[in-house]
Design an enzyme around this catalytic site. Structure first.
Site, short mmCIF file in Angstrom:
data_model
loop_
_atom_site.label_atom_id
_atom_site.label_comp_id
_atom_site.label_asym_id
_atom_site.label_seq_id
_atom_site.Cartn_x
_atom_site.Cartn_y
_atom_site.Cartn_z
N GLY A 64 23.54 23.68 48.77
CA GLY A 64 24.62 24.41 48.24
C GLY A 64 25.78 23.59 48.23
CB ALA A 71 37.30 32.22 44.12
N GLY A 109 42.19 34.42 42.80
CA GLY A 109 43.21 34.77 43.50
C GLY A 109 44.02 33.94 44.40
CG PHE A 144 15.03 26.85 43.22
CD1 PHE A 144 13.77 27.43 43.77
CD2 PHE A 144 16.08 27.52 43.03
CE1 PHE A 144 13.66 28.84 44.33
CE2 PHE A 144 16.03 28.93 43.23
CZ PHE A 144 14.84 29.59 44.04
CG HIS A 189 37.01 42.74 43.08
ND1 HIS A 189 37.86 43.13 42.17
CD2 HIS A 189 37.55 41.43 43.50
CE1 HIS A 189 38.91 42.49 42.14
NE2 HIS A 189 38.70 41.36 42.94
NE ARG A 214 43.76 45.16 42.54
CZ ARG A 214 43.25 45.38 43.78
NH1 ARG A 214 43.25 46.06 44.77
NH2 ARG A 214 42.07 44.33 43.59
CG HIS A 223 33.42 40.76 44.46
ND1 HIS A 223 33.64 39.93 43.44
CD2 HIS A 223 34.35 40.20 45.45
CE1 HIS A 223 34.55 39.15 43.65
NE2 HIS A 223 35.01 39.14 44.73
CE1 TYR A 224 32.12 38.23 52.01
CE2 TYR A 224 32.35 36.56 50.48
CZ TYR A 224 32.40 36.89 51.73
OH TYR A 224 32.42 36.07 52.67
NE ARG A 233 35.58 38.11 50.71
CZ ARG A 233 36.07 37.82 49.86
NH1 ARG A 233 37.65 37.66 49.71
NH2 ARG A 233 35.81 38.32 48.52
N GLY A 264 40.82 40.04 50.46
CA GLY A 264 41.05 39.06 49.50
C GLY A 264 41.68 37.89 49.88
#
Lengths: 300, 339, 559
Positions: C10, C45, C47, C152, C229, C244, C337-338, C373, C375
């Site tokens: 990864g 990602a 934010g 892979f 999310h 936000r 999302h996560y 989690r 953000g």
């Protein structure tokens, strides 16, 4: 600045049309005279910098072009160009001066040394746009004296009259049609080929000749292969690249080309019945005789 | 909506050349070309190979040529591409746009240009990445031993950040690289992507390697080989002014005194022309750019041009009221020296 | 056989950060990645990344916000490590060249984020993950890190004593299966939310590392905790929480800022699970917009600020929703999302169950995120524990004279399996199975779960697994065959889905992002513990392990 129906311009020839492509200047003046487009030369206007000054001295580039814009503003006329590079450089400078207050202030400080001040009031346009958008193909068709029937013409736009598109609003940069519309209006047949919006390589023809010649040769070969009798272009630098350097392109590709390159007003001028000599069709490196004979004309 | 695609298929192990294969797919309204490719792969033909990941224009994986123009497949609306395909066909057939029915012309999808094709829409990016690495695309600071436990961040004002912010958005997607005509003509040209990356670090105030970067980029296949066609800026999916960035690199290089390249000399000759006469001195240009030997070696071309009456005069006649221009130039240069 | 001291699977921010740390520690590193490093999901990602940089802030405050955000399931010793390390790791990123947005005085700027009592999210406009990823990749280029791009990984290989010995991976370019041997393996394969329909994740986020670790017998932890999310566009692409944080508000179809009912204090800046559930409830009560959306109104932020610091959000809104947020509100909805859960590791990224195996980033579970989690903590998690895993793996690998024994049969056995799969001429393709799985999980194991829905989900997953056992690969070739790896990915998704369903069904309480309509309260008495999943032939065995509580005793959690 000028009213839409009043086609009267400050005529910015650029440097090359007064030296190595004088036929462009001659043909432009002849065509505009016939069509009633009023041209007032700008004998005190400096070179546009050709993109080279922009590359090494951007503020100087802005100031120099601001002078040209201010001269036209003083005369109360918009500027008509006949070269893609002049058109782009003047339009880019104009956009900068209009969008960036600090840049305008800087330029005007420099202009004040010569007694000028630019207020942002000048528009810059190109002969191609005037014929296509302001004069229009319909009126052009009506003014045609000799339809160029049977003449297959490959339109070559080059890059700087299409891109960046934010500064070149007239044509779709990926699929333009102004040249095709004019070719049709004068009775000729536009030829479709791969390369009409590609770069001819002129900006690097002196510094990187080999690369530039490979670029132009592909355009020429494709147009020839598609059956074109001639290429028409709105830019004298593209013209030099495709005409004056055509023999180099022949050597690069190994193909015989002998493809005449016409300036836009030369094509239009022939259809308006203007004599070939007045359009300076004898002033080309690659002879235009083949085109003329196809039209039943001689170089008189 | 029903959509028809002609997608380039090529397996070099079995095919002599790429061919277009036609696929007809059903897609929801608002679908992108990437969604269409995925639909083909999922439902019609699992052997179709293409790259993709984020599907919203930030990873740079899915760059392909659609209707002959490189772009990200994930940001190309199928309906818009169908219209474009029809309009381009109209141009090819020499008819007006309304003469070609929208939907009657397949959308063409092909791999990026200027790169060898591995399979279908997947290109070999080895040379591409090699050129990016060549510009040393990492921060080269004055104090590499700065310690995050002990030392604060290096300062960077918002106006300095603005310079980096546009440049840093380069996805390395390959769109500009694919379209570059100078690269097609000269495969060793470093290309717009590497130049954009170099620009990102050259204008970062925390980097001190500007001079050495610019020095390398002023070589044979560096920034002066760019033909200024603006295709890179036009096609960049993140609207980065790539040509504008290359222009700035030229300016910075020239400022650093890196003026030995013919491209730099060529540009310098234009400034000289403005001062000497206000118009281009075409006769002296080749000499100033490439020197006497090159000019003499082009005698044959010179003769040809002279015969057509195109030879520029040795001395350019000054523009009228040339001293107006000279005063403007002088004032500009004085103001810049002051700044 | 290819061999490295430290093998990293990864190349997102955790993997790259580990590669940098291990290389700087002087060991030989190889990185396998199924996409080119800069295509990794990290680039999505938007934010920012949290750190208590300011003098008015403290790591203790950051720790508390994180513990509370985790609904007290986070291990506090690990959270303390993360929040203490945060400032130096964020500064280290800047030192590497990361172009964070700045204050007028030239310091790193920080913005407010959900569930945080202080504006501590450092950011780069709304492309924070993107710039961090590119910066880390460039640092790897500078160090000459060896990458195996578009490989892979199909299997984690253990030595006869059960130590990490390496992996098997397909070179997608030519279809060859390779054995890659190593002294230490770091798994950093990122997200798994493609288990769900409408996920915000990139198409290839299929939890490969978690699945292959699980199949090799390593425990997963807390995978039932899946974060939705609050603000995803219609196709799942997210709009950053920063929108936000900068002043954007959520409004239902009655024009109401409904968050005042659910989180009167923090409103839109409550933690994500609270906001997502609120939206889901509003939509279920008929106060949503057509299609099941809520409006995110950014107009209070002002066009200039939007164009400066949320320019990607604006472009995405215009492209995907057809809306300019400077003029109109954006239709959004809760989006898978996560994964808070993943491969179980300690604060050094080391697996307690397999010597030499490490994990970092979203694929891991330490746990710093517990049941939900915050953000800005995911990028932080990846950077801090990516570094720590790299350092720890380097130390570990130096302690070994040679790599553990790589079983001779592993490669030929796997080649046979793949051949059997590819040779199969009949059967359905994986894509339909994957789509059905994703729809099933969204419907039955989504924001709100019940025994009934989870039971249906589990049955559905088992049936899909059975069909998957007879799946057919369309592309029989070796040259850039993407059909085979994608088919294998679907197998990974099925395994993870099975774990989620089993664990969610077992956990009879609501905590963080796990909301049981039949058990709506948090039950610390019974459930203040982590779920641990171990592979068996009959499906996951779920055990439990205690949560480490140090500074903050569990309290009622309200925003």
């Amino acid at each position: 600045m000028s009213a839409p129906s009043d086609l009267s311009y400050a005529y910015y020839t650029g440097c090359v049309a007064k030296e190595s492509t004088r036929e462009l200047d001659a043909a432009t003046q002849a065509v505009c005279h016939v069509l009633g487009i009023d041209l007032h030369e700008m004998p005190a206007a400096p070179c546009c910098g050709a993109g080279d000054v922009q590359e090494i001295a951007p503020r100087l580039n802005t100031a120099v072009n601001a002078l040209t814009l201010a001269q036209a503003e003083r005369e109360g006329r918009d500027i008509l160009t006949i070269c893609n590079i002049c058109n782009l450089n003047l339009r880019q400078a104009n956009a900068e001066l209009r969008d960036d207050a600090a840049a305008l202030e800087r330029a005007n400080r420099a202009l004040s040394a010569a007694g000028y001040s630019y207020g942002g009031g000048t528009e810059v346009t190109h002969l191609l746009w005037v014929l296509y958008r302001d004069f229009g193909p319909t009126r052009l068709r009506a003014a045609v004296q000799r339809r160029l029937a049977g003449l297959k013409v490959a339109p070559f736009y080059g890059c700087q009259i299409l891109r960046p598109s934010a500064v070149n609003p007239v044509d779709d940069p990926d699929n333009p049609q102004s040249l095709e519309a004019i070719i049709e209006a004068v009775g000729a047949e536009p030829v479709s080929y791969d390369g009409r919006t590609r770069c001819c390589g002129w900006p690097i023809v002196v510094a990187r000749e080999e690369t530039a010649v490979v670029m132009s040769s592909q355009i020429l070969a494709n147009a020839k292969h598609a059956g074109a009798d001639a290429i028409v272009t709105p830019c004298p630098l593209c013209h030099l690249s495709l005409d004056a350097y055509q023999e180099k392109a022949e050597r690069a590709t190994g193909h015989e080309l002998r493809l005449p390159i016409l300036h836009l007003p030369q094509l239009v001028g022939l259809a308006l019945g203007i004599p070939p000599r007045q359009l300076r069709l004898q002033g080309h490196v690659v002879s235009t005789r083949l085109v003329l004979s196809k039209l039943g004309l001689a170089l008189v | 909506m029903r959509a028809v695609f002609d997608i380039s298929r090529f397996n070099p192990q079995t095919d002599r050349a790429p061919r277009l294969q036609r696929y007809e797919v059903e897609l929801p309204d608002g679908a992108t070309v990437l969604e269409a490719l995925i639909e083909v792969q999922d439902r019609h033909d699992g052997s179709l190979a293409f790259r993709r990941a984020c599907r919203h224009g930030i990873c740079g994986s899915c760059a392909v040529r659609i209707n002959g123009c490189a772009r990200l497949a994930c940001s190309a609306q199928v309906s818009t591409m169908i219209e474009q395909a029809a309009a381009m066909a109209a141009r090819r057939r020499g008819v007006s746009d309304d003469q070609v029915e929208v939907g009657s012309v397949p959308v063409r999808v092909e791999p990026l240009g200027n790169m060898p094709v591995i399979k279908d829409l997947v290109t070999d990016t080895e040379a591409f990445w090699r050129k990016v690495r060549r510009v040393r695309p990492w921060l080269d600071p004055a104090d590499p031993q700065r310690d995050p436990e002990r030392d604060a961040e290096r300062p960077q004002k918002p106006v300095e950040w603005d310079k980096v912010a546009e440049a840093v958005l380069c996805l390395e997607c390959g769109v500009c690289y694919s379209e570059c005509p100078a690269l097609s003509a000269s495969p060793e040209f470093i290309g717009p992507t590497a130049l954009a990356k170099a620009h990102r670090y050259t204008v970062d105030n925390r980097d001190v390697a500007a001079h050495s970067r610019l020095h390398e980029l002023s070589g044979e296949h560096g920034l002066w080989e760019c033909a200024r066609c603006y295709l890179c800026s036009e096609r960049c999916p993140k609207h980065i002014g790539v040509r504008e960035a290359i222009t700035e690199l030229g300016e910075l290089a020239y400022d650093e005194g890196l003026r030995s390249d013919p491209g730099a000399k060529h540009a310098g000759a234009f400034v000289d022309s403005l001062k000497e006469s206000g118009r281009l001195n075409g006769a002296r240009l080749p000499m100033k750019t490439n020197g006497i030997f090159w000019t003499l070696s082009h005698a044959a071309t010179v003769v040809k041009i002279a015969r057509a009456g195109k030879l520029p005069a040795l001395h350019a006649t000054p523009i009228e009221r040339h001293d107006e221009l000279k005063r403007v130039i002088a004032r500009t240069e004085a103001d810049e020296d002051e700044a | 056989m290819i061999e490295h001291d430290v093998l990293i699977v990864g190349a997102g921010l955790a993997g790259l950060r580990a590669a940098i740390a291990a290389t700087d520690a002087g060991v030989d590193v190889g990185v396998l990645t199924k996409v080119h490093p800069v295509r990794s999901h990290t680039c999505c990602a938007q934010g920012g990344i949290n750190a208590a940089l300011g003098d008015d802030d403290s790591w203790e405050a950051h720790m508390f916000d994180t513990v509370k955000g985790s609904d007290y399931l986070g291990d506090q010793d690990a959270i303390e490590v993360m929040t203490k390390d945060a400032p130096r790791d964020v500064i280290a990123l800047e030192h590497m060249g990361c172009p964070f947005s700045r204050l007028e005085n030239g310091r790193i700027a920080q913005r407010p984020f959900g569930g945080a009592g202080f504006p501590r999210t450092a950011y780069a406009a709304d492309i924070s993950g993107f710039v961090i990823l590119h910066t880390l990749y460039e640092q790897c280029l500078q160090r000459g890190v060896k990458f195996y791009e578009e490989w892979f990984v199909t299997r984690l290989v253990l030595s006869p004593e059960g130590k990490a010995a390496g992996v098997l991976g397909i070179d997608i370019r030519n279809g060859r299966l390779h054995a890659v041997r190593a002294k230490a393996v770091i798994c950093a394969t990122g997200p798994s939310s493609r288990v769900y329909e409408g996920s915000s994740n990139s198409v290839d986020c299929t939890g490969d590392g978690a699945a292959i670790a699980y199949r090799a017998g390593l425990p997963l932890m807390d995978v039932e905790f899946v974060q939705f999310h609050p603000t995803g566009l219609r196709n799942g692409v997210p709009v950053t929480e920063a929108a936000r944080g900068e002043g954007g508000v959520l409004v239902n179809a009655e024009g109401d800022r409904f968050m005042k009912k659910y989180a009167p204090d923090k409103m839109e800046m409550a933690s994500r699970d609270v906001v997502s559930r609120a939206e889901a409830q509003e939509i279920a009560a008929g106060r949503g917009f057509p299609g099941g959306f809520i409006h995110l109104d950014l107009r209070p932020i002002g066009a200039e600020r939007i164009k400066q610091s949320l320019f990607q959000v604006r472009e995405l809104s215009m492209e995907i929703a057809g809306v300019d947020p400077c003029e109109e509100p954006i239709p959004i909805r809760p989006t898978p999302h996560y994964f808070m859960g993943g491969v179980k590791v300690d604060v050094h990224g080391a697996s307690p169950a397999c010597e030499g195996f490490f994990a970092a980033g979203e694929v891991s579970c330490i746990s710093v995120h517990g049941a939900n989690r915050l953000g800005g903590n995911s990028l932080l998690d990846g950077v801090v524990f990516g570094r720590r895993a790299g350092e720890a793996a380097a130390v570990y690998s130096r302690g070994l004279a040679r790599a553990p024994e790589f079983p001779q049969w592993a490669l030929p056995h796997a080649e046979d399996e793949i051949k059997t799969l590819v040779d199969r001429d009949e059967g359905e393709r994986h894509a339909g199975i994957r789509k059905e799985l994703q729809a099933l999980m969204l419907a039955k194991a989504g924001i709100y779960r019940s025994r009934e829905s989870l039971s249906e989900a589990l049955d559905g997953v088992k049936a899909l697994k059975e069909r998957y056992g007879r799946v057919r690969v369309d592309d029989k070739g070796r040259l850039f065959n993407t059909d085979l790896p994608q088919t294998l990915e679907t197998g990974h998704l099925l395994d993870l889905a099975e774990c989620i369903c089993a664990g969610a069904m077992a956990r009879e309480e609501s905590r963080g992002s796990h909301a049981r309509s039949d058990f709506p309260e948090r039950d610390d008495g019974e459930w203040l513990k982590h779920s641990v999943y171990t592979w068996t032939a009959d499906g996951p065995r779920v055990d439990y392990t205690p949560v480490t509580i140090t500074r903050f005793q569990p309290e009622e959690r309200s925003y």
